[in-house]
Every structure is written in structure tokens, then in C-alpha cells.
Design an enzyme around this catalytic site. Structure first.
Site, mmCIF file in Angstrom:
data_model
loop_
_atom_site.group_PDB
_atom_site.id
_atom_site.type_symbol
_atom_site.label_atom_id
_atom_site.label_comp_id
_atom_site.label_asym_id
_atom_site.label_seq_id
_atom_site.Cartn_x
_atom_site.Cartn_y
_atom_site.Cartn_z
ATOM 1 C CE LYS A 1 -4.475 -0.092 2.241
ATOM 2 N NZ LYS A 1 -5.159 -0.077 3.537
HETATM 3 O O1 G3P Z 1 -8.572 0.431 4.315
HETATM 4 C C1 G3P Z 1 -8.559 1.785 4.748
HETATM 5 C C2 G3P Z 1 -9.634 1.961 5.748
HETATM 6 O O2 G3P Z 1 -9.365 1.079 6.780
HETATM 7 C C3 G3P Z 1 -9.820 3.299 6.376
HETATM 8 O O3 G3P Z 1 -10.999 3.186 7.111
HETATM 9 O O4 G3P Z 1 -12.642 3.725 8.837
HETATM 10 O O5 G3P Z 1 -10.218 4.418 9.117
HETATM 11 O O6 G3P Z 1 -11.699 5.547 7.441
HETATM 12 P P1 G3P Z 1 -11.413 4.281 8.183
#
Ligand code: G3P
Length: 219
Positions: free
Chosen positions: A84
Site C-alpha cells: 500500500k
Molecule cells: O482500508 C482503509 C480503511 O481502513 C480506512 O478506514 O474507517 O479508518 O476511514 P477508516
């Protein structure tokens, strides 16, 4: 639509695997920090249990050379490792250069919030692109609208980069991603569990169990 689980918690990954619906795993530094385990231990455990499906692991360097170096090291951890890389100038350049140098590294461009960022991710030859739906909604824009535009652009030009809908917060995000034809949704464990739960299923099952008793049905 492929289902990835968005977690670094091994027990959660194993539960989704047991369900038979696991197509891959995505992690990030925040998710790894929540496990309370050292980074290397958390990632090795995941790769041991999931040796044959894509597992995204994020670089921590922010400069081009550092990202390239880390990407090559991470790719050595397993043939299913996807690196990533954030959607910055250095990140995009790192991916182009890895390609030009013929490095065998699969990449996932992360922290994507606009169709133009996704366009550039495809142009540099990323394997995956991850638009963050929930975080776009958080700033009062429409995350799914952004994903829809990315799907349209990718279809229009026939890009091979696969779209991973990320930052999913609830089941409706998943439903609408599926309706848009998104390649992959990376879903938190809690939301995956909500996908098969339905109150009418529970009520209906309770009634069937009672009626089976009344009818003397047993196996
Ligand atoms: O894969 C990226 C994702 O985990 C981000 O999620 O909920 O931290 O915005 P969030």
C-alpha cells in the site's frame, strides 16, 4: 464482488475465512496498532494464515526512495503481499519507477479521495486503488459518488487496476458498492457480521423450530 476484510486482528480474519467468503485482507498502520502486537509479528501471523490471497501491507516511508526500498522488502515477505502506497507525488513516482525497473511488486494506491487521484493511480500501473468512502462522507461529500465516477472512468478507458472500496462504515455502503459493480469491498469485521444478520431471519427461524417440534419433525 470480492470481499476483503479490513483488519489486522488475526481472530477476525480467521472467522471470515471460516465463513468461506474471504478474498483478501487489507491492513494499515492504524489497524496494526490496534492489535497491540509488534508490526512484524502481526503481519507474519496474517501471511501464515492467508498465504494465497492478497494481503495489503502499508509502507511507512513518505519519500520516493524510501517507499521503493520498503516496497521491495515487503514484497519479499510473500508472493501475495500487496504494498500500500499513499497517493502523493512521491508515492505515484515510486510506483512508476518500480514498474520501469521491472520490480515484481503488486501495489495498492491508498488514501484516495478523488476520481483524478484514481485516474493517476491507474496511469502509473497500480494493481489496486483504494478510494476511502467513509472519510469522504465525513467531510460532507458523497463517497459513493466518487466511487461511481472512478468505476465509470476505469470502464471507459479499460484500465486494469482493480477498485477496492475502502473506509466502509456500514452495510449500506457495501450494498451500494455491489450495485455499482465495484471489484472489491474491504469491509471491517463488524460490518461483515451485519451483512448476514436480519431480524426477520431470526424470527422466521424461531417459528420454524417451534413448528418442527409441533409437527414432530426430527432428524
Ligand atoms: O482500508 C482503509 C480503511 O481502513 C480506512 O478506514 O474507517 O479508518 O476511514 P477508516
Amino acid at each position: 464482488m470480492k470481499i476483503f476484510v479490513d483488519t489486522a486482528v488475526l481472530e477476525e480474519i480467521l472467522e471470515v475465512k471460516k465463513l468461506g467468503i474471504l478474498d483478501g485482507v487489507t491492513t494499515n498502520p492504524t489497524l496494526v496498532s490496534k492489535t497491540g502486537k509488534p508490526w512484524k509479528e502481526a503481519i507474519s501471523e496474517i501471511l501464515k494464515e492467508v498465504p494465497d490471497k492478497p494481503v495489503s501491507v502499508e509502507v511507512v516511508a513518505t519519500d520516493c526512495e524510501g517507499m521503493k526500498r520498503e516496497a521491495k522488502e515487503l514484497a519479499e515477505l510473500g508472493k501475495n503481499v500487496v504494498v500500500k502506497i499513499p497517493c502523493t507525488e512521491d508515492g505515484l513516482r515510486a510506483i512508476s519507477e518500480l514498474h520501469r525497473e521491472g520490480a515484481n511488486v503488486k501495489t495498492n494506491v491508498t488514501l484516495v479521495f478523488s476520481p483524478l487521484q484514481a485516474l493517476l493511480a491507474a496511469k502509473v500501473g497500480a494493481t489496486y486503488v483504494s478510494p476511502f468512502i467513509g472519510r469522504i462522507d465525513d467531510i460532507s461529500y458523497d463517497g459513493l459518488q466518487v466511487v461511481e465516477e472512478i468505476v465509470d472512468i476505469y470502464q471507459f478507458y479499460g484500465f486494469e487496476t482493480e477498485i477496492i472500496a475502502a473506509s466502509i462504515r456500514h452495510v449500506d455502503h457495501v450494498r451500494r458498492c455491489a450495485a455499482l459493480g465495484v471489484d472489491i469491498a474491504t469491509i471491517p469485521f463488524k460490518v461483515i457480521k451485519q451483512m448476514y444478520k436480519h431480524p426477520l431471519t431470526d424470527i422466521g427461524l424461531e417459528r420454524f423450530v417451534k413448528d418442527a417440534e409441533k409437527a414432530g419433525i426430527s432428524i
